[in-house]
Design a protein around this motif. Structure first.
Motif, PDB file in Angstrom:
ATOM      1  N   HIS A 152       0.876  -1.182   0.000  1.00  0.00           N
ATOM      2  CA  HIS A 152       0.000   0.000   0.000  1.00  0.00           C
ATOM      3  C   HIS A 152       0.908   1.225   0.000  1.00  0.00           C
ATOM      4  O   HIS A 152       2.129   1.086   0.070  1.00  0.00           O
ATOM      5  N   HIS A 210       4.909   0.212  -0.105  1.00  0.00           N
ATOM      6  CA  HIS A 210       5.610  -0.546   0.940  1.00  0.00           C
ATOM      7  C   HIS A 210       4.703  -1.623   1.525  1.00  0.00           C
ATOM      8  O   HIS A 210       3.493  -1.618   1.305  1.00  0.00           O
ATOM      9  N   ARG A 223       6.923  -8.621  16.844  1.00  0.00           N
ATOM     10  CA  ARG A 223       7.530  -7.417  16.244  1.00  0.00           C
ATOM     11  C   ARG A 223       6.765  -6.226  16.801  1.00  0.00           C
ATOM     12  O   ARG A 223       5.594  -6.005  16.470  1.00  0.00           O
TER      13      ARG A 223
HETATM   14  O1  LIG Z   1       5.022  -1.399  10.801  1.00  0.00           O
HETATM   15  C1  LIG Z   1       5.604  -0.956   9.819  1.00  0.00           C
HETATM   16  O2  LIG Z   1       6.812  -1.107   9.622  1.00  0.00           O
HETATM   17  C2  LIG Z   1       4.824  -0.187   8.762  1.00  0.00           C
HETATM   18  C3  LIG Z   1       3.369  -0.055   9.046  1.00  0.00           C
HETATM   19  C4  LIG Z   1       2.622   0.562   7.910  1.00  0.00           C
HETATM   20  O3  LIG Z   1       3.052   0.599   6.801  1.00  0.00           O
HETATM   21  C5  LIG Z   1       1.291   1.130   8.159  1.00  0.00           C
HETATM   22  O4  LIG Z   1       0.759   1.007   9.278  1.00  0.00           O
HETATM   23  O5  LIG Z   1       0.730   1.734   7.223  1.00  0.00           O
END
Ligand SMILES: O=C(O)CCC(=O)C(=O)O
Ligand SMILES: [Fe+2]
Length: 238
Positions: A152, A210, A223
């Motif tokens: 996204h 990403h 995580r």
């Molecule tokens: O947790 C991450 O590294 C990215 C999270 C992310 O892309 C989002 O919440 O839109």
């Protein structure tokens, strides 16, 4: 909370690349305090997408699911991921928690105030070269085995987002466990990936393609992160 990193050291690299990873964000005591808070958090919502809508359900509801219901849920999640945008992770919506006053005395309130203090906002303004940053929102996230967030670009109209941030608060992550924050280029290749790390700030310009890689079944820990967006203007709920 106290910052240890200096934005000026990283601003040049950010302006060249549109993303940056800053190690050693907080001083040791602050980092340990935040880490303890996340590790000890036992109430998390389950966040996922249902027919294009964000859903965030309380852990109480999830804990009473039957085996059949859990299986059905998993099928729904994977069917969504096959076709397009889908995610599954645990979260605490710190922005709402703070403004609703729903967890009085919780460290998340202190954290939210810190993220909206001059110390952190000025760090963001300097790092990004964007003095118009006015506030940031925040959530805590916990990705466990089987959790993921597909590709996204964070571009949601009306939210005045300047850049996304991820404060990665994970100790001893094994790169074989998945969970990398990956960035894709125009050829669809992985251009760069940021692995979960401790006391490390990731910031990236949006829109930018990403994803958070699927966390493998053999990941033996969560995580943990604080994520959100630097935004312009005044917090509409302040
Ligand atoms: O947790 C991450 O590294 C990215 C999270 C992310 O892309 C989002 O919440 O839109
Ligand atoms: Fe994102």
């Amino acid at each position: 909370m106290r910052l240890a990193a200096n934005a000026v050291n990283w601003a040049g690299r950010f302006s060249q690349r549109g993303r940056i990873q800053v190690p050693g964000l907080f001083d040791d005591a602050s980092a340990e305090q935040l880490h303890r808070c996340l590790v000890n958090q036992d109430q998390w919502n389950l966040a996922f997408n249902r027919r294009g809508e964000h859903v965030d359900i309380g852990s109480d509801s999830v804990s009473i699911w039957t085996e059949a219901q859990s299986r059905q849920f998993e099928e729904m999640i994977y069917a969504g991921a096959k076709e397009g945008f889908q995610y599954r992770y645990k979260a605490v919506p710190i922005y709402d928690v703070y403004h609703d006053g729903s967890l009085p005395g919780h460290f998340f309130n202190t954290l939210f105030e810190f993220l909206n203090s001059d110390a952190f906002l000025n760090f963001g303004r300097q790092l990004l070269g964007r003095p118009e940053i006015g506030f940031c929102d925040a959530q805590a996230t916990c990705f466990e085995a089987g959790h993921f967030l597909t590709t996204h670009d964070d571009d949601i109209g009306g939210k005045n987002r300047v850049a996304a941030y991820v404060i990665s608060m994970t100790k001893n992550w094994n790169p074989n466990w998945g969970g990398a924050l990956q960035f894709f280029n125009e050829q669809g290749n992985i251009e760069e990936g940021f692995l979960p790390a401790f006391n490390t700030l990731n910031v990236f310009q949006i829109p930018q393609s990403h994803a958070v890689e699927f966390v493998t079944p053999f990941a033996s820990g969560p995580r943990l992160s604080i994520t959100g967006w630097f935004r312009t203007g005044k917090d509409p709920r302040s």
